[in-house]
Design an enzyme around this catalytic site. Sequence first.
Site, PDB file in Angstrom:
ATOM      1  N   ASP A  81       0.825  -1.207   0.000  1.00 43.61           N
ATOM      2  CA  ASP A  81       0.000   0.000   0.000  1.00 43.61           C
ATOM      3  C   ASP A  81       0.861   1.260   0.000  1.00 43.61           C
ATOM      4  O   ASP A  81       2.048   1.228   0.327  1.00 43.61           O
ATOM      5  CB  ASP A  81      -0.937   0.017   1.213  1.00 43.61           C
ATOM      6  CG  ASP A  81      -0.194  -0.130   2.535  1.00 43.61           C
ATOM      7  OD1 ASP A  81       0.840  -0.834   2.576  1.00 43.61           O
ATOM      8  OD2 ASP A  81      -0.635   0.465   3.540  1.00 43.61           O
ATOM      9  N   GLU A 139      -0.623  -1.847   5.257  1.00 38.88           N
ATOM     10  CA  GLU A 139       0.274  -1.753   6.423  1.00 38.88           C
ATOM     11  C   GLU A 139       0.162  -0.397   7.099  1.00 38.88           C
ATOM     12  O   GLU A 139       0.349  -0.287   8.312  1.00 38.88           O
ATOM     13  CB  GLU A 139       1.723  -2.001   5.976  1.00 38.88           C
ATOM     14  CG  GLU A 139       2.712  -2.137   7.128  1.00 38.88           C
ATOM     15  CD  GLU A 139       3.166  -0.803   7.709  1.00 38.88           C
ATOM     16  OE1 GLU A 139       3.393  -0.725   8.930  1.00 38.88           O
ATOM     17  OE2 GLU A 139       3.306   0.166   6.934  1.00 38.88           O
TER      18      GLU A 139
END
Length: 394
Positions: A81, A139
Amino acid sequence: MREKLMEKLHSRKDEMIEIRRYLHENPELSFKEEKTAKYIADFYKDKDVDIETNVGNGHGIIVTIHGGKPGKTFGLRADFDALPITEEADVPFKSKNEGVMHACGHDAHTAYLLILADCLIQLKDDIKGTIKIIHQHAEEVPPGGAKSIVETGKLDDLEAIFGIHVLPLGPAGTVGYHSGYSFNGRTYFKLIIKGKGGHGSSPDKANDSIVAGSYFVTAAQTIVSRRVNPMKAGVVTVGSFDGKGSFNVIKDSVEIEGDIRYSDKEVQDVIEKEFHRIVKGIEELFGVSCELTYKPDYPPLYNDPELTDFVAETLENADDKEIKKVEEFPKMAPSDDFAYYLEKIPGSYFYIACTPKGVEDPYFNHHPKFDIDEDAILVAAKAVGHVTCSYLEG
């Protein structure tokens, strides 16, 4: 197998960089990584592996490589991400998505692991055991993706897990490690203090929430200075104090938000206990009511000492021209949800230095001008490759 793997990785360095640049141009925020997840899943299409998508609370992917011989089962993880940051780095592959940027290196993490996994798939007949490749979503935003992936039970058979993070703490070719508690844990809090509003000329007829909130801000700072063991680390940060009103009106309520960091479970418990105690004291002292949201996000990250020593020894003895230096790094103040894997599975999270060439004072992760030396991607692939081979060899 090790020699074959390293040759394959070396020959695919340009492909790793190409993948990293594609991902960098097309970043997606946590829990919204649909196109990135599809790109990753498509990479494994028609390969001789088991692929599970939408694992956990988002777009997590687990790819299982079954070796040709029985042996250990372990995992390798990379996150994918990006962050809500407008990129300012002067690179030709700048983010195409306004306000979104790979400012933490997750593009590099994904690029190295895709190629490493593909090379391992090609060598699967030589593998003694099973390798689970974990491409993890989200995350950066709590509750994160790691905790939900662990809770699926799909990793219950792992005997160990390894991961890396790129950090601009040295030139490409340097690999860092740290045993024991290595990243801080993190908690989010929001405190709403409700008093009684009134006219600025008549404080006796009101109950000033701003005064109570100001006292809280000061008192909260005494937790670390007076309650935490001075040989350990803790931080209480008030990041937002929303008390905007009129200059001659006593506010009836304020909203305070912040961030708490702690080096280990002991410090976490001390801060939480004292935090609640101070909030109760504020209510009693000022006659206000408090609504507290106190949410631990990520636990402190604990690297298994034995496996971390194994990683360090493996890389020190690798005799690899890309891995020029292996050294112990200090504990890190940030947090990472890799900690959730390590709560359940012994493993080690180590570091790949990535300071751009010719830069003396690099921008750190999460900065809008963050960039890496792309040579570090091959270093990451080879470092994790050596650890993989050594672990399979026992």
